[in-house]
Design a protein around this motif. Structure first.
Motif, short mmCIF file in Angstrom:
data_model
loop_
_atom_site.label_atom_id
_atom_site.label_comp_id
_atom_site.label_asym_id
_atom_site.label_seq_id
_atom_site.Cartn_x
_atom_site.Cartn_y
_atom_site.Cartn_z
N SER A 322 7.23 0.62 -8.48
CA SER A 322 7.17 1.42 -7.25
C SER A 322 6.06 2.47 -7.34
O SER A 322 5.32 2.69 -6.37
N ARG A 323 5.92 3.09 -8.52
CA ARG A 323 4.83 4.07 -8.71
C ARG A 323 3.48 3.40 -8.55
O ARG A 323 2.57 3.92 -7.89
N ARG A 325 2.70 0.45 -7.05
CA ARG A 325 2.45 -0.01 -5.67
C ARG A 325 2.04 1.16 -4.77
O ARG A 325 1.17 1.01 -3.91
N ARG A 326 2.67 2.30 -4.96
CA ARG A 326 2.37 3.47 -4.13
C ARG A 326 0.92 3.88 -4.27
O ARG A 326 0.21 4.04 -3.25
N SER A 331 2.53 -0.40 -0.93
CA SER A 331 3.83 -0.04 -0.36
C SER A 331 3.61 1.05 0.70
O SER A 331 2.53 1.64 0.79
#
Length: 331
Positions: A322-323, A325-326, A331
């Protein structure tokens, strides 16, 4: 608390060298109160050399059974199959896009394998260090126990992670440290070379007793007569025995080697091999029994343990992805 990550390739059943050189030291680390141990079975990495699916499934089960048989605590720690957590390959692609080709071309392990495999070299072997970097960075590992030959790969992991961190101006990845135990010696195989599946000189301690004894009897020795002194320092059987025995047992065998005339009928290599075999059975009785139990057809325990570990691993991996992709705009 230090997070320690260990990966084991599923290219064969663990042998005595793996157990003494990697598995037991890693389990000892995992039992320390301030450590959080993550152990993954690197079945994706094994595809670079092993193509048979059924063999891979069996080796994965054998590796998991070995760690459990020797007491790896999956409640306190985490064990999973690399292929069951797709974030490994997703992160590997992202990291590929930040990895200079010359870095991979200069990897010592790739050069060595290229020379040995020639036309059989594949792209997976070339990008192996990038997937390895993804394996490590995905779990915010602080320490990675490796042999001296893997030190360069940890340095590459740090370089790739640093590049990403600089690009986005924040600490996306933890920079891992290699943990190299200089005390761990090379475990000799039955021919005197480093014990390795590649050399087919290994001792599989989980073989049935009669088959294990046959392997031990194949250990190479010289032709010194039974009643003549022998040099324990250069004998493979003695070296293996000394890795497993107590100081008192080692002292007794050394005396038998150096002064065989003190024993009725002398003392030959056959006597030493029998003692090594008996010590293997004695030392590993409980792990052997537990391994057979776990590997028994119809026993669901292995699959249950692995799936539980995969849920725990995925929870950590998804946070890291998630980090990534951000900051990368996915994302």
């Amino acid at each position: 608390m230090s997070r320690i990550l260990t990966g084991i390739q599923s290219s064969g059943r663990p042998h005595l060298g793996n157990i003494l050189g990697a598995i037991l030291p890693a389990i000892e680390l995992s039992q320390q109160a301030d450590n959080d141990s993550f152990l993954f079975i690197a079945d994706l990495h094994s595809l670079t050399t092993l193509k048979e699916g059924e063999a891979r499934r069996e080796f994965v089960r054998a590796i998991a059974a070995t760690w459990l048989a020797f007491g790896f605590d999956t409640i306190r720690n985490t064990m999973w199959r690399q292929s069951r957590v797709p974030e490994h390959t997703e992160l590997a692609w992202y990291l590929n896009c930040f990895t200079p080709m010359p870095m991979l071309q200069n990897a010592t392990s790739f050069k060595d394998k290229s020379e040995k495999l020639a036309a059989a070299v594949n792209a997976g072997l070339f990008t192996y260090p990038v997937l390895q970097a993804a394996d490590i960075l995905l779990y915010d590992a602080n320490l990675v126990p490796v042999g001296k030959d893997q030190r360069q790969h940890i340095e590459m992991t740090r370089d790739i992670a640093s590049t990403v961190n600089r690009q986005y101006g924040e600490e996306i990845f933890v920079l891992p440290e290699a943990r190299i135990d200089e005390r761990i010696m090379t475990i000799p195989g039955i021919d005197g070379a480093k014990m390795s599946k590649s050399y087919n000189n290994y001792i599989d301690i989980f073989l049935p007793a009669n088959e294990l004894y046959k392997v031990v009897k194949k250990i190479v020795s010289d032709s010194t007569p039974i009643d003549q002194p022998k040099n324990p320092a250069t004998d493979i059987t003695f070296q293996l025995y000394a890795l497993l025995a107590t100081d008192g047992q080692v002292s007794t065998m050394r005396q038998n080697y150096e002064a065989p005339e003190q024993r009725a009928g002398g003392y030959g290599y056959g006597h030493a091999k029998k003692e090594l075999y008996e010590l293997l059975i004695e030392r590993f009785t409980t792990p052997r029994e537990r391994f057979d139990e776990l590997m028994a057809e119809g026993n669901p325990e292995l699959e249950r343990e692995l799936r539980a570990g995969e849920e725990k691993a995925q929870a950590v991996a998804s946070e890291t992805i998630s980090r990534v992709r951000r900051v990368m705009g996915f994302s």
